[in-house]
Enzyme design. Structure first.
Site, short mmCIF file in Angstrom:
data_model
loop_
_atom_site.label_atom_id
_atom_site.label_comp_id
_atom_site.label_asym_id
_atom_site.label_seq_id
_atom_site.Cartn_x
_atom_site.Cartn_y
_atom_site.Cartn_z
N GLY A 23 0.85 -1.19 0.00
CA GLY A 23 0.00 0.00 0.00
C GLY A 23 0.88 1.23 0.00
N TRP A 33 -8.09 -2.36 -4.04
CA TRP A 33 -8.68 -1.01 -3.91
C TRP A 33 -8.52 -0.18 -5.17
CZ3 TRP A 33 -10.60 -2.51 0.38
CH2 TRP A 33 -9.85 -2.92 1.46
N ILE A 34 -8.84 -0.72 -6.32
CA ILE A 34 -8.61 0.05 -7.55
C ILE A 34 -9.89 0.80 -7.95
CG2 ILE A 34 -7.81 -0.05 -9.96
CD1 ILE A 34 -5.71 -0.78 -7.70
N ARG A 48 -1.55 14.71 -6.19
CA ARG A 48 -1.90 15.04 -4.80
C ARG A 48 -2.64 16.37 -4.74
NH1 ARG A 48 3.55 12.43 -2.21
NH2 ARG A 48 2.69 10.32 -2.17
N ARG A 61 -32.00 28.30 11.62
CA ARG A 61 -32.31 27.51 12.81
C ARG A 61 -32.28 28.43 14.04
NH1 ARG A 61 -34.83 23.03 14.60
NH2 ARG A 61 -33.80 22.15 16.44
N GLN A 77 -22.04 33.06 19.08
CA GLN A 77 -20.59 33.02 18.90
C GLN A 77 -19.99 31.66 19.28
OE1 GLN A 77 -17.97 35.18 21.50
NE2 GLN A 77 -17.45 36.59 19.84
N GLN A 118 -22.18 18.27 13.43
CA GLN A 118 -22.48 18.86 14.74
C GLN A 118 -23.31 20.13 14.56
OE1 GLN A 118 -21.65 17.26 17.38
NE2 GLN A 118 -22.07 18.72 19.01
N GLY A 135 -26.83 19.48 14.27
CA GLY A 135 -27.41 18.73 15.38
C GLY A 135 -27.96 17.40 14.92
N GLU A 163 -4.09 8.20 -2.54
CA GLU A 163 -2.99 9.03 -3.08
C GLU A 163 -1.97 9.38 -2.00
OE1 GLU A 163 -2.54 8.40 -6.13
OE2 GLU A 163 -1.43 10.28 -6.28
C1 FAD Z 1 -11.64 3.83 -1.87
C2 FAD Z 1 -10.22 3.64 -2.26
C3 FAD Z 1 -9.80 3.91 -3.55
C4 FAD Z 1 -8.49 3.68 -3.94
N1 FAD Z 1 -8.12 3.86 -5.25
C5 FAD Z 1 -6.90 3.43 -5.66
C6 FAD Z 1 -6.55 3.42 -7.03
O1 FAD Z 1 -7.33 3.81 -7.90
N2 FAD Z 1 -5.35 2.92 -7.40
C7 FAD Z 1 -4.44 2.47 -6.48
O2 FAD Z 1 -3.37 2.05 -6.87
N3 FAD Z 1 -4.73 2.51 -5.15
C8 FAD Z 1 -5.93 2.97 -4.72
N4 FAD Z 1 -6.25 2.96 -3.39
C9 FAD Z 1 -5.26 2.50 -2.43
C10 FAD Z 1 -4.74 3.61 -1.52
O3 FAD Z 1 -3.89 4.46 -2.21
C11 FAD Z 1 -4.09 2.90 -0.32
O4 FAD Z 1 -5.14 2.37 0.46
C12 FAD Z 1 -3.24 3.83 0.51
O5 FAD Z 1 -2.10 4.22 -0.20
C13 FAD Z 1 -2.81 3.18 1.82
O6 FAD Z 1 -2.32 1.90 1.63
P1 FAD Z 1 -2.91 0.69 2.51
O7 FAD Z 1 -4.38 0.73 2.41
O8 FAD Z 1 -2.22 -0.56 2.11
O9 FAD Z 1 -2.53 1.06 3.99
P2 FAD Z 1 -1.11 0.83 4.71
O10 FAD Z 1 -0.01 1.30 3.83
O11 FAD Z 1 -1.04 -0.55 5.24
O12 FAD Z 1 -1.26 1.84 5.91
C14 FAD Z 1 -2.07 1.58 7.07
C15 FAD Z 1 -1.82 2.69 8.09
O13 FAD Z 1 -0.43 2.70 8.45
C16 FAD Z 1 0.15 3.96 8.19
N5 FAD Z 1 1.52 3.74 7.69
C17 FAD Z 1 1.88 3.10 6.56
N6 FAD Z 1 3.22 3.10 6.45
C18 FAD Z 1 3.71 3.72 7.52
C19 FAD Z 1 5.02 4.04 7.99
N7 FAD Z 1 6.10 3.71 7.29
N8 FAD Z 1 5.14 4.72 9.14
C20 FAD Z 1 4.06 5.08 9.85
N9 FAD Z 1 2.79 4.82 9.47
C21 FAD Z 1 2.62 4.15 8.32
C22 FAD Z 1 -0.73 4.61 7.15
O14 FAD Z 1 -0.64 6.02 7.19
C23 FAD Z 1 -2.10 4.11 7.56
O15 FAD Z 1 -2.60 4.90 8.59
C24 FAD Z 1 -7.55 3.23 -2.99
C25 FAD Z 1 -7.96 2.99 -1.66
C26 FAD Z 1 -9.28 3.16 -1.31
C27 FAD Z 1 -9.68 2.83 0.10
#
Ligand code: FAD
Length: 557
Positions: A133, A163-164, A246, A271, A282, A341, A344, A368
């Site tokens: 990921g 997750w594509i 990004r 409201r 405020q 929030q 409400g 991303e």
């Molecule tokens: C709805 C959806 C659409 C998507 N669309 C695409 C797409 O079109 N194409 C594609 O290629 N991908 C896509 N993705 C994949 C997405 O980019 C990944 O889910 C994302 O990059 C995170 O990877 P992961 O889910 O494997 O989480 P992980 O990498 O396992 O991360 C899990 C947690 O650990 C944290 N973490 C990871 N590495 C570290 C580190 N070294 N140090 C500290 N913390 C860390 C992360 O921040 C996160 O909080 C999609 C995902 C979703 C859910």
């Protein structure tokens, strides 16, 4: 590459009109409840004879309008305000075609970018895998050469993708797979033997977007489907577009956050509770609305600056893209949460939409590149700058803000300068005490850097607006006086965060001895930062007056 303001305005208007007709709230709610991707509508959006939204992103030489990064940001914000699932479906085509955009041969560009422009081809971007990921280095998918008479004639792809976006509905896919010389991108069309798309994922949000896993079992592609024709360029090609992609997701966070606030703000004027509209309370506006607006506008400032720099040819701007994404998506998320929030009990129901927006915008801090990966990216890069300049980088930035303050005392540049000086001091103690060996410190620095830099971006935008020199396509939500007030509120927040959180991490991780803490408070200019909070209430009052259309009334009093 860029289009005229008039063309951009027309495109945004067409998009709004299209959404009004095809995607009114009730349709969005029903699709969300049924967890259904409106494929027909997405095709209409990408149909060159229909809305043809993708034409904006394709260079003119391939049949598009040749929009630049600033145009893309404006369109992404607008699309996100309509529906983030639909926006994701459209974005997936840009993401999917980005490896082609940066790395393909001229023939490949002509063919595939041309087909996107002419046929409205939907693309998907296949990078993520079950075990790869955030760390794409763990990629397991492979591309094995197929040889004939000593020549490479094709590749056999094997592996799984996870997750594509558009995974189950795309016409074509860019797939990252490892060749013997490293990861490479391949173009694959739907229906290829051995290529399977899984059922759509049942997601928390963006339920109008199709997300699916992919399986590749000995899928054959001809050699001309290797993007760029050279193996092993995949990770560089993916890196080369991060600043740009990004920025798109940053605009999604911004659009989603504002979409929620744009429902909460009018709601608050109607409201009546405690004898008056909530917009007059405020304790309500200054907690739920104003700080969220200021954070979103700080995100916008970093997006707009980054987009202008990409359009000016400054290259990929990975770190700036990461700052824009981090600030805007975190702000979007918080703003949507606060909007529930603000409404409400009504906010907690489906009918009022903010609950859906909150579920939708949640993805922007994950895909991303997650927020934690953004913190790491930002921190690592700016750490190098700190070392290279022997600790002067943020002091130098602060000096520029002090000069800006002399010309524009109203934009909060003096407070942005305090944030920047404090950041330089925090980073220097991190260096001398070797604190960045603790990952938590490294990532927390990423957050502080994002706050300090966004305070600077916002002050610069406010100063440019005061001079009438802001990009003609830039957001006009606030006038110069309003934007200056927003900037001052955010700068106070940023300075306090950098100094107080910085102090906390330095003390908590053993960067200073107890006896040195009082002197450190002085070094970080905490007393000056506390003094700078004077005027906060009247600035927040003013921002609330702008948001609730009370400026004229206030002037009359
Ligand atoms: C709805 C959806 C659409 C998507 N669309 C695409 C797409 O079109 N194409 C594609 O290629 N991908 C896509 N993705 C994949 C997405 O980019 C990944 O889910 C994302 O990059 C995170 O990877 P992961 O889910 O494997 O989480 P992980 O990498 O396992 O991360 C899990 C947690 O650990 C944290 N973490 C990871 N590495 C570290 C580190 N070294 N140090 C500290 N913390 C860390 C992360 O921040 C996160 O909080 C999609 C995902 C979703 C859910």
């Amino acid at each position: 590459m860029t289009i005229s303001k008039k063309t951009l305005k027309l495109s945004l208007k067409s998009l709004r009109d299209f959404a009004k007709k095809q995607l009114p709230d009730q349709v969005l709610m029903d699709l969300d409840a049924r967890d259904e991707c409106p494929l027909e509508i997405i095709h209409k959006m990408c149909d060159p004879k229909g809305l043809g939204i993708q034409l904006l992103f394709i260079p003119e030489e391939y049949g598009g309008f040749g929009g630049g990064a600033f145009d893309v940001y404006c369109v992404c914000e607008e699309m996100a305000a309509i529906d983030l699932g639909v926006a994701t479906a459209v974005l997936a085509t840009f993401l999917g075609s980005d490896p082609i955009f940066v790395g393909a041969t001229p023939e490949q560009k002509k063919l595939w970018l041309g087909r996107i422009a002419d046929e409205g081809l939907l693309f998907a971007y296949g990078a993520t895998e079950p075990e790869a990921g955030s760390d794409l280095g763990l990629l397991k998918s492979t591309a094995e050469r197929v040889m004939k008479d000593g020549k490479i004639v094709g590749y056999k792809l094997n592996g799984l993708k996870q997750w594509i976006s558009n995974g189950g509905i795309a016409d074509a896919y860019t797939i990252l797979a490892a060749t013997s010389t490293g990861p490479s991108w391949f173009i694959l069309e739907k229906g290829a033997p051995g290529f399977k798309q899984d059922k759509p994922e049942d997601k928390h949000g963006i339920r109008l977007s199709n997300t699916a896993a992919l399986a590749l079992d000995n899928v054959y592609v001809d050699a001309d489907r290797l993007i760029g024709g050279v193996e092993g360029q995949g990770l560089n090609q993916a890196q080369a577009v991060f600043g740009y992609t990004r920025l798109m997701v940053a605009a999604f966070g911004l659009g989603g956050g504002w979409a929620a606030l744009d429902r909460a703000i009018p709601y608050a004027t109607k409201r009546i509770q405690g004898g008056a509209p909530l917009s007059e309370k405020q304790g309500y506006t200054h907690k739920l609305i104003v700080p969220n607006v200021c954070r979103l506008e700080a995100g916008r400032a970093s997006i707009e600056e980054c987009a202008e720099r990409i359009d000016a040819g400054e290259g990929n701007l990975n770190t700036e893209g990461a700052i824009a994404k981090y600030m805007s998506t975190e702000a979007g998320n918080t703003a949507a949460e606060a909007s529930i929030q603000a409404l409400g009990g009504y906010g907690y129901t489906h009918e009022y939409m903010v609950e859906k927006i909150k579920r939708d915008v949640r993805i922007t801090t994950i895909y991303e590149g997650t927020s934690e990966i953004m913190e790491m990216t930002i921190s690592r890069d700016r750490w190098q700058l700190h070392l290279k300049t022997r600790g002067q980088y943020y002091h130098d930035e602060a000096k520029k803000f002090e000069q800006m303050h002399a010309a524009h005392p109203e934009v909060g540049a003096n407070i942005a300068a305090l944030a920047s000086h404090a950041l330089a001091e925090v980073m220097e103690i991190c260096r001398s005490a070797r604190l960045t060996r603790h990952q938590h410190i490294l990532l927390r620095l990423g957050e502080l850097i994002a706050y300090a830099e966004c305070a600077g971006s916002l002050a610069r935008r406010a100063a440019l607006m005061a001079e009438g020199k802001l990009n003609e396509k830039a957001s006009q939500r606030f006038d110069a006086v309003g934007l200056a007030a927003v900037s001052r509120v955010f700068a106070r927040d940023a300075a306090l965060k950098v100094a107080e959180d910085g102090l906390r991490w330095l003390c908590g991780f053993g960067g200073v001895k107890e006896a040195e803490i009082t002197a450190l408070e002085e070094k970080l200019a905490l007393p000056a930062i506390h003094h700078a909070q004077v005027g906060l209430m009247s600035d927040m009052d003013y921002v609330a007056d702008v948001l609730f259309n009370r400026v004229a009334k206030r002037a009359a009093v």
